[in-house]
Design a protein around this motif. Structure first.
Motif, PDB file in Angstrom:
ATOM      1  N   ALA A 181     -46.257 -27.487  21.891  1.00 49.09           N
ATOM      2  CA  ALA A 181     -47.219 -28.151  21.322  1.00 49.09           C
ATOM      3  C   ALA A 181     -48.314 -27.430  20.591  1.00 49.09           C
ATOM      4  O   ALA A 181     -49.144 -26.524  21.673  1.00 49.09           O
ATOM      5  N   LEU A 182     -48.804 -27.344  19.458  1.00 47.00           N
ATOM      6  CA  LEU A 182     -49.562 -26.260  18.827  1.00 47.00           C
ATOM      7  C   LEU A 182     -50.748 -27.285  18.569  1.00 47.00           C
ATOM      8  O   LEU A 182     -50.651 -28.171  17.840  1.00 47.00           O
ATOM      9  N   GLU A 183     -52.102 -26.666  18.753  1.00 43.49           N
ATOM     10  CA  GLU A 183     -53.480 -27.290  18.330  1.00 43.49           C
ATOM     11  C   GLU A 183     -53.539 -26.892  16.838  1.00 43.49           C
ATOM     12  O   GLU A 183     -53.656 -26.023  16.420  1.00 43.49           O
ATOM     13  N   THR A 184     -53.491 -28.178  16.189  1.00 43.37           N
ATOM     14  CA  THR A 184     -53.584 -27.925  14.676  1.00 43.37           C
ATOM     15  C   THR A 184     -54.817 -28.788  14.251  1.00 43.37           C
ATOM     16  O   THR A 184     -54.338 -29.746  13.584  1.00 43.37           O
ATOM     17  N   LEU A 233     -51.676 -32.363  17.185  1.00 44.91           N
ATOM     18  CA  LEU A 233     -50.856 -31.180  17.425  1.00 44.91           C
ATOM     19  C   LEU A 233     -49.453 -31.512  16.634  1.00 44.91           C
ATOM     20  O   LEU A 233     -49.174 -32.287  15.830  1.00 44.91           O
ATOM     21  N   SER A 234     -48.915 -29.981  16.347  1.00 42.88           N
ATOM     22  CA  SER A 234     -47.880 -30.172  15.624  1.00 42.88           C
ATOM     23  C   SER A 234     -46.776 -29.430  16.598  1.00 42.88           C
ATOM     24  O   SER A 234     -47.117 -28.800  17.481  1.00 42.88           O
ATOM     25  N   PHE A 249     -51.157 -18.936  17.625  1.00 41.56           N
ATOM     26  CA  PHE A 249     -51.718 -20.153  17.823  1.00 41.56           C
ATOM     27  C   PHE A 249     -52.356 -20.445  19.151  1.00 41.56           C
ATOM     28  O   PHE A 249     -52.199 -19.409  20.010  1.00 41.56           O
ATOM     29  N   ARG A 250     -52.640 -21.735  19.433  1.00 44.75           N
ATOM     30  CA  ARG A 250     -53.289 -22.039  20.941  1.00 44.75           C
ATOM     31  C   ARG A 250     -52.561 -23.163  21.281  1.00 44.75           C
ATOM     32  O   ARG A 250     -52.152 -24.286  20.212  1.00 44.75           O
ATOM     33  N   GLY A 251     -51.832 -23.362  22.215  1.00 44.12           N
ATOM     34  CA  GLY A 251     -51.044 -24.614  22.543  1.00 44.12           C
ATOM     35  C   GLY A 251     -50.333 -24.562  24.197  1.00 44.12           C
ATOM     36  O   GLY A 251     -50.930 -23.982  24.728  1.00 44.12           O
ATOM     37  N   TRP A 252     -49.597 -25.387  24.135  1.00 45.12           N
ATOM     38  CA  TRP A 252     -48.680 -25.777  25.298  1.00 45.12           C
ATOM     39  C   TRP A 252     -47.261 -25.413  25.353  1.00 45.12           C
ATOM     40  O   TRP A 252     -46.601 -26.032  24.154  1.00 45.12           O
TER      41      TRP A 252
END
Ligand SMILES: [Fe+2]
Length: 368
Positions: A209-212, A220-221, A198-201
């Protein structure tokens, strides 16, 4: 804590994982128009996820908060998730959201006003108001006449009508005015859970926080890997996306499948979605994700087939006429979802299909 303890088994399981639910859903297997609000307690922080919209939800949040200090997490900026965000904050709370929300935060009602304007522009007056039975022929004729006489007056009228609709359906909008944290694109990182990328923070060491994107570009998820807990917002739903401005079919399919991959690898035990009850149990989560993806693929293939049979990909009305009169059980079911008097998600779905998979059709439409 939950005064309306409606689903004891689910709610007990959530509580064991530090999650509490406020929902308008009254029956298992049913959905609700207003998004669920979740309270989350982790070892490092407290969170309110999606304070939703409406005075009633705000009262419920305030009455049931299990903690005094907390941050607010927004899965995305659609109003049924975000309208209460400014009013649900405690004075020290941060409202944490995707970087793209920054450009929308002072105009959250755009989800009604700009979306309506765009749909009327793209689908036409008859397409938007007529196909769904929202307005009768006389009103449509009148609107078309106004549009022809003065496009500026027509646009203002449309804006006013969509604002009124927004007031009726959403209620007051409270954008957060301070302590908003827009996650930074510069800090977007590669993340890997159970071999799924995933990509996120990292919000904290135990919460991500995942970019979805797909349902909306700022979606975000929120994931708690230690508890195998996924707050997936509106990513997992049938006939997704329904956002003509910021939605994407390709992204929706990609990220739905990514969620399934993570679940199949044993990474999700609780899938907390926004318009249905949370799904509890690894096997149940996998089965749920598979069934939504299968249905979505069936819809996709049916739409693809219908569009392939239309020689003129720029003839949106002609394509929609074929969709509406299609014989399959699936299309009949789809047409019941949002009818009457509301723009069907299928119109948006077909529009996005043409935009993403039939570029030449969209280009000739724009040049018309
Ligand atoms: Fe949404």
């Amino acid at each position: 804590m939950n005064q309306d303890f409606k689903f004891p088994q689910i709610e007990n399981c959530l509580a064991e994982n530090g999650v509490f639910l406020i929902t308008d859903i009254c029956e298992e297997g049913k959905g609700a128009a207003i998004a669920n609000t979740y309270f989350l307690q982790t070892d490092t922080g407290n969170y309110v996820i999606d304070p939703a919209c409406g005075k009633r939800r705000l009262q419920q949040i305030k009455a049931r908060l299990p903690f005094k200090e907390y941050d607010v997490l927004l899965t995305h900026s659609h109003l049924d998730h975000s309208a209460n965000s400014g009013a649900a904050v405690f004075f020290n709370s941060q409202v944490i959201c995707h970087p793209l929300v920054a450009g929308k935060i002072n105009n959250l009602q755009r989800n009604y006003t700009d979306v309506t304007a765009k749909m009327v522009r793209e689908f036409g007056v008859h397409g938007f108001f007529g196909r769904t039975g929202m307005l009768g022929p006389t009103m449509i004729k009148l609107l078309r006449w106004i549009q022809k006489q003065s496009p500026a007056i027509f646009d203002r009228l449309l804006h006013a009508v969509s604002l009124i609709l927004c007031c009726i359906k959403v209620g007051s909008i409270y954008p957060p005015t301070r302590n908003v944290t827009f996650l930074s694109m510069d800090q977007l990182a590669d993340l890997c859970f159970e071999n799924s990328f995933f990509r996120g923070w990292a919000i904290r060491e135990d919460l991500f926080a995942l970019e979805t994107p797909g349902h909306q570009d700022d979606h975000l998820s929120f994931y708690v890997p230690g508890r195998k807990l996924m707050f997936a917002g509106d990513l997992i739903s049938f006939l997704n996306p329904n956002d003509i401005l910021d939605g994407s079919l390709k992204e929706t399919h990609t990220w739905m499948k990514k969620m399934l991959q993570l679940a199949e690898a044993g990474g999700i035990n609780i899938l907390a979605v926004s318009h249905s009850l949370p799904i509890v149990g690894k096997d149940q989560v996998i089965a749920y994700l598979r069934s939504v993806i299968d249905k979505q693929e069936e819809a996709f293939n049916t739409i693809a087939e219908i569009i392939a049979s239309c020689p003129d990909k720029s003839d949106f009305d002609g394509i929609m006429a074929k969709v509406y009169s299609h014989d399959s059980e699936l299309i009949k079911k789809i047409l019941k979802i949002n009818y009457p008097r509301s723009i069907s998600f299928i119109d948006v779905y077909v529009y996005l299909y043409l935009k993403e998979y039939c570029r030449e059709g969209m280009e000739s439409r724009t040049n018309q």
